[in-house]
Design an enzyme around this catalytic site. Structure first.
Site, PDB file in Angstrom:
ATOM      1  N   LYS A 131       0.882  -1.371  -0.285  1.00 10.98           N
ATOM      2  CA  LYS A 131      -0.196  -0.336  -0.182  1.00 10.98           C
ATOM      3  C   LYS A 131       0.629   1.198  -0.104  1.00 10.98           C
ATOM      4  O   LYS A 131       0.855   2.125  -1.156  1.00 10.98           O
ATOM      5  CB  LYS A 131      -1.039  -0.007   1.020  1.00 10.98           C
TER       6      LYS A 131
ATOM      7  N   ASP B 243      -4.017   7.269   5.290  1.00  9.61           N
ATOM      8  CA  ASP B 243      -3.673   6.113   5.155  1.00  9.61           C
ATOM      9  C   ASP B 243      -3.851   5.207   6.559  1.00  9.61           C
ATOM     10  O   ASP B 243      -4.888   6.265   7.078  1.00  9.61           O
ATOM     11  CB  ASP B 243      -2.260   6.303   4.852  1.00  9.61           C
TER      12      ASP B 243
END
Length: 691
Positions: free
Chosen positions: A93, A277
């Site tokens: 990610k 995030d």
């Protein structure tokens, strides 16, 4: 060719190629280059052929797509509008997010107009380092990569007048807040609940966006009435000392952005693109801050994984991730399922356990990595036997050449570490317990308190801490008079005057010198440096920590005074457990930590201990998400790259008594074909026994 014609040609090529890229999420790099060259060839004037393609830097920069899988490319090349990236553990990610930001910058988006929010300073630092490598030649500045709390501190200092705050407000850490609440409860003769429990209630309510007055309107129980009473007194103490606590950095930032239209519009114009995030871990206040900053443009990219939501007890609301498409209609969703971290065996173990949860976005991690070794499961006689099993295996791994820094021992509760530490010591295995933070060391906190008190004379907490460090003959009665503004005659008054004069000199240094020089001056002028020099036992070690503080401050020396020093003080107050975990190597030892603290980390070898009903999973109550313990075990398992060891004890010494235990239900979910059951490496009769 005229300059205006060149610019027009470049603009046409840029727009045509960009439209093609956005409409073709699965394009290859050669196809991208071919399209650029084709557009360029059709549009270029013959007199301009001698010039290098104005788009060449863009097409060569797109070579980073070669490093991404198809789903990652799809996320990186998404254009305007909301984007949800559901990223499984170890699915790259951070790589995807940084490449997406780099792509925006390569298309001409100024770096300073991009805001990237993470949950730890460690993650923010990693993101900045990756971006520097991806976009070494950049215009328009760099994106702001920061945590929610650091962002709040930055904005509240910038707009301190609008927020009704002094610019030099202090930031109380959890210990500061706990001490203040303890004093308040003692003054009110309140014995229950504990100060830490009250702080937990305040923290959760502030995370929901509530003020003390709003909470008071919702009071339903006797406990809530106590919390409300303490809260009002606590807010008064914060105001009197010109301070904010950890949660105020969110609550006051939310109020600033929500209630001040001019500030809100300025920030929306400043940051055209937002990335968040660990979105599954946002609380209500954080969600509202992000929503307001995104504004009407809605250029927001969030990354998260419902399977890794393990902080509901401190206000994290997984619904923000699960309902993203409802909150931002038309959002694109990209699912990252390819794991680059773990072996197939470890992933199969994780998938089998998490599949039983219902409240999640269905996904199935897969990998091209090797099958790897089977998961080793050990049923110990007691916690001592379990600890020796762990220590013996680690000793063998180190003997075979594995680095100590790539081994972690995880547990559900902190009390489990005692037996583990004793066993590791017995086997001469180097280790460290995550959570012993640099900024929590007494001498470091002392120097920082001198700086905070000098910059904010209203800070009574800092004054009380430093008045006798080093000893200067100012007693408790004199301190109380000094803090209350009373007259202090005679010799005591002279000592107080000298103390205030010393603080004024430190304040001048803080306002005029680079951050590192201000820290060095504070350590010297306060007398701490000379005092520690006289300590023959631990003085040099403690002086070494102060010198390290000076070294840390150097990174802020290029900022204008006193902003660099303010940044250092913010970093000290907002440091998380993981931020104390430096680059791992064999000299630093095996890492011992709770599963919660391991979130975001990875190791070659992981031991997950204490897998017993009532411990892991812990005893549930009606207020907790029943699926969270399973998510916590999923997080533990997916920290491992190559080897995974699981252990439990048939009995364990807890709360002053020895209790029988049964293996965790999680072990039943693992396919027996993935497991090997270990046998003791030496007779239990030879092991120590604690009763």
């Amino acid at each position: 060719m005229a300059v205006g014609r060149k610019i027009g040609l470049i603009s046409c090529v840029f727009q045509d190629a960009s439209d093609f890229i956005r409409s073709s999420p699965r394009l290859t790099v050669p196809a991208c280059r071919q399209r650029v060259n084709s557009v360029y060839s059709r549009r270029v004037d013959s007199r301009f052929v001698k010039f290098r393609s104005p788009f060449a830097w863009y097409s060569s920069g797109m070579s980073f797509l070669d490093e991404l899988n198809e789903r990652q490319k799809e996320a990186v090349l998404h254009g305007e509008g909301p984007l949800l990236i559901v990223a499984g553990a170890g699915a790259g990610k951070t790589k995807t997010v940084t490449h997406r930001i780099a792509r925006l910058m390569s298309e001409g988006v100024p770096g300073r107009s991009i805001l990237a929010i993470t949950f730890t300073n460690k993650a923010a630092t990693e993101m900045r380092e990756r971006l520097h490598k991806l976009v070494p030649h950049r215009t328009g500045g760099m994106p702001l990569a920061t945590t929610f709390h650091a962002l709040g501190a930055r904005l509240l200092r910038e707009f301190h007048a609008e927020a009704g705050l002094p610019r030099a407000f202090a930031i109380w850490d959890r210990d500061d807040s706990t001490r203040a609440i303890k004093r308040i409860m003692e003054s009110l003769s309140l014995g229950e609940p504990t100060p830490r429990a009250v702080l937990g209630s305040l923290s959760r309510r502030k995370g929901e966006g509530l003020t003390a007055a709003e909470f008071e309107l919702e009071v339903k129980s006797f406990r809530d009435r106590i919390v409300a009473q303490v809260w009002h007194a606590y807010e008064k103490a914060l105001t009197e000392e010109g301070a904010l606590d950890f949660d105020d950095l969110l609550l006051r930032t939310l109020a600033l952005i929500r209630d001040n239209q001019a500030v809100r519009e300025k920030l929306q114009a400043r940051w055209q693109y937002l990335t968040v995030d660990e979105y599954q871990d946002t609380n209500r206040a954080q969600f509202e801050i992000v929503r307001l900053l995104a504004g009407a443009k809605r250029n927001i990219c969030v990354v998260g994984d419902a399977d890794q939501n393990i902080y509901s007890w401190r206000g994290a609301q997984m619904e923000h991730l699960m309902q993203f498409e409802d909150q931002f209609p038309g959002a694109k969703v990209v699912l990252l399922e390819q794991n680059y971290r773990s072996t197939r065996t470890i992933l199969a173990t994780a998938n089998a356990v998490i599949a039983k949860n219902q409240n999640r976005r269905k996904k199935n991690l897969f990998t091209d990595n090797d099958t790897g070794e089977p998961v080793e499961v050990y049923g110990a006689r007691n916690e001592v036997d379990e600890a020796w099993y762990v220590a013996q295996n680690i000793a063998a791994l180190l003997e075979s050449g594995e680095r100590a820094g790539e081994i972690a021992v995880l547990y559900r509760e902190n009390f489990q570490s005692r037996a583990l530490e004793e066993a590791l010591l017995s086997h001469d295995v180097p280790y460290r317990v995550l959570g012993v933070r640099f900024f929590e060391r007494a001498e470091v906190k002392d120097v920082l308190s001198y700086l905070r008190a000098a910059m904010n004379p209203k800070s009574k907490q800092d004054m009380a801490r430093i008045i006798a460090v080093p000893p200067r003959g100012i007693g408790k009665v004199t301190l109380e008079k000094m803090l209350s503004g009373g007259t202090i005659p005679g010799a005591a008054g002279a000592k107080v005057a000298a103390f205030r004069d010393m603080l004024a000199k430190i304040a001048h240094a803080a306002a005029t010198l680079p951050a590192s020089e201000a820290v060095r001056y504070a350590a010297e002028a306060s007398g701490i440096e000379g005092w520690l020099t006289q300590d023959t036992e631990r003085g040099q070690e403690r002086l070494g920590n102060i010198r390290e503080l000076v070294n840390l401050a150097v990174r802020f020396d290029n900022e204008q005074s006193p902003e660099g020093l303010e940044r250092l003080l913010e970093e000290a107050a907002l440091q998380s457990e993981q931020d104390s975990l430096a680059e791992r190597d064999e000299r630093q030892g095996v890492s011992l930590m709770t599963v919660h603290a391991s979130k975001g980390l990875e190791f070659d070898t992981v031991f997950v201990t204490g897998l017993e009903q009532g411990l892991f999973p812990s005893i549930r109550d009606d207020t907790r998400d029943p699926e969270e313990e399973r998510r916590l075990f999923y997080v533990a398992v997916t920290r491992a790259r190559k080897k995974l060891f699981l252990s439990y004890a048939h009995e364990r010494f807890k709360y002053g008594a020895r209790e029988g235990a049964i293996p965790s239900e999680f072990l039943d979910d693992i396919d027996e074909r993935l497991v090997v059951h270990a046998r003791p490496k030496r007779s239990l009769l030879d092991e120590p026994f604690i009763d």
